[in-house]
Design an enzyme around this catalytic site. Structure first.
Site, PDB file in Angstrom:
ATOM      1  CB  ILE A  76      14.048 -42.814   0.674  1.00 40.42           C
ATOM      2  CG1 ILE A  76      12.833 -43.459  -0.024  1.00 40.42           C
ATOM      3  CG2 ILE A  76      15.000 -42.181  -0.322  1.00 40.42           C
ATOM      4  CD1 ILE A  76      11.930 -42.440  -0.721  1.00 40.42           C
ATOM      5  CG  ASP A 142       0.131 -36.346 -15.373  1.00 38.96           C
ATOM      6  OD1 ASP A 142       0.543 -37.411 -14.866  1.00 38.96           O
ATOM      7  OD2 ASP A 142       0.016 -36.184 -16.601  1.00 38.96           O
ATOM      8  CD  GLU A 143      -0.416 -42.010 -13.951  1.00 39.10           C
ATOM      9  OE1 GLU A 143      -1.165 -42.848 -13.419  1.00 39.10           O
ATOM     10  OE2 GLU A 143       0.543 -42.305 -14.671  1.00 39.10           O
ATOM     11  CE1 TYR A 165       3.906 -43.292  -9.507  1.00 34.30           C
ATOM     12  CE2 TYR A 165       2.240 -42.669 -11.108  1.00 34.30           C
ATOM     13  CZ  TYR A 165       3.431 -42.416 -10.458  1.00 34.30           C
ATOM     14  OH  TYR A 165       4.142 -41.273 -10.750  1.00 34.30           O
ATOM     15  CB  ALA A 166      -2.568 -42.361  -9.375  1.00 34.21           C
ATOM     16  CG  ASP A 287      -7.988 -50.161 -21.599  1.00 35.11           C
ATOM     17  OD1 ASP A 287      -6.791 -49.818 -21.503  1.00 35.11           O
ATOM     18  OD2 ASP A 287      -8.932 -49.356 -21.657  1.00 35.11           O
TER      19      ASP A 287
END
Length: 344
Positions: A76, A142-143, A165-166, A287
């Protein structure tokens, strides 16, 4: 009788959610007589799929509807390629699922996320404007809202992304909103919560857990597994997107949630139980940097506007998903690049 579907281009249609939407569109919403229009001796499908076929794209997801769509392997971000496809196919509706989606990969290298999730959207928007499409649907996340320690995000909540990413998805949302305001561009933004279900690539938590069980290994769980996610079965998400395509208001954004909220550790234990292995078959790992503690969506706007609600509970969805993966072990074990996968 439902209105005949206009020529529809689905970007990212060989991906996880995009393929579920295409299967729904063809199998349930588009009777065979409406799938194509006569063109000389043959037929011209009313559904066009564009997909780059990255590691997460797979035409196998569309095998059951093979022959009922036109397919183009294309990026794209390539404006020339997009214009050639639009000129040939003349779509009136464009739905964009195409995106880089895995947070871990964006933390390691954000470049592909900036390119596809922002520049790719810009290319689609400008091509759509040039060729006069009637409706553009952007599949967001939603992020883009960041984390919420209590309560829920509404569509009016500020965008506060906490990982590359968000941030790339939030930037695309803002770009689309600017096109709506500046050019009166006919767009709708859809923000689903965490999807899961059959055919999901095993870098995300649920298919990764199944993969680790099949390999006799422990599922890696970030931190102490206390991060909370809202889970939406992919077929429910696809039906929500279809309902918004039909009934959603141009210029609006819609959350798609489920109310099925679970800590990651509880989701893993539920899945392990369904797979018939000990509930301690996991391991805690360091984490993720900037890990959002909790996502939760207010999706009453969609419920009221399009009369939609999800049908699949998390417990049932986990069972359906586990059963599918166990029946399709070959696909899961042979996924293109599952060695570096971690959970979302």
């Amino acid at each position: 009788m439902r209105e005949k579907l206009c020529k529809t281009l689905v970007a990212g249609g060989a991906g996880f959610i995009g393929s579920a939407f295409v299967r729904l569109l063809i199998n349930r919403d588009c009777p065979r007589s409406r799938l194509s229009t006569k063109a000389g001796k043959g037929t011209v499908p009313n559904i066009v799929i564009v997909d780059k076929l990255t590691y997460a794209g797979d035409l196998g997801r569309l095998e059951e509807v093979r022959g009922k769509f036109n397919f183009y392997k294309a990026d794209i971000c390539n404006q020339k390629a997009m214009e050639l496809i639009f000129k040939k196919e003349k779509p009136k509706i464009v739905i964009n699922f195409a995106a880089e989606t895995h947070v871990d990969r964006s933390i390691k290298d954000a470049a592909a996320f900036i390119k596809t999730n922002i520049e790719g959207v810009r290319v689609l928007l400008d091509t759509c404007r040039k060729y006069g499409i009637k409706k553009f649907i952007q599949i967001s996340s939603d992020e883009i809202y960041g984390e919420v320690t209590r309560g829920k995000f509404s569509e009016n909540s500020p965008l506060s992304p906490n990982n590359p990413y968000a941030a790339s998805k939030a930037a695309a949302d803002l770009l689309i909103k600017s096109y709506i305001r500046t050019y009166n561009f006919p767009a709708i933004i859809i923000r689903p919560c965490n999807n899961y279900g059959p055919w999901q690539y095993p870098e995300k938590l649920i298919p990764l857990c199944v993969l680790m069980v099949l390999k006799g290994r422990r599922t890696p769980v970030y931190g102490k597994g206390l991060n909370v996610r809202e889970w939406l079965y992919v077929e429910d998400c696809a039906s929500g997107i279809l309902a918004i395509l039909r009934k959603g208001k141009l210029g609006e954004a819609y959350n798609l949630g489920s109310g099925e909220v679970s800590r990651n550790i509880d989701t893993v234990k539920l899945l392990l139980k369904q797979l018939g292995v000990p509930a301690n078959r996991f391991k805690f790992v360091p984490d993720r940097p900037g890990h959002d503690i909790r996502y939760c969506l207010d999706w009453q706007k969609a419920k009221k506007a399009i009369a939609w609600k999800p049908k699949t509970s998390l417990r049932l969805g986990i069972k359906l998903t586990a059963d599918w993966y166990l029946k399709n072990k070959g696909w899961l074990l042979l996924s293109k690049n599952n060695d570096s996968a971690l959970n979302k």
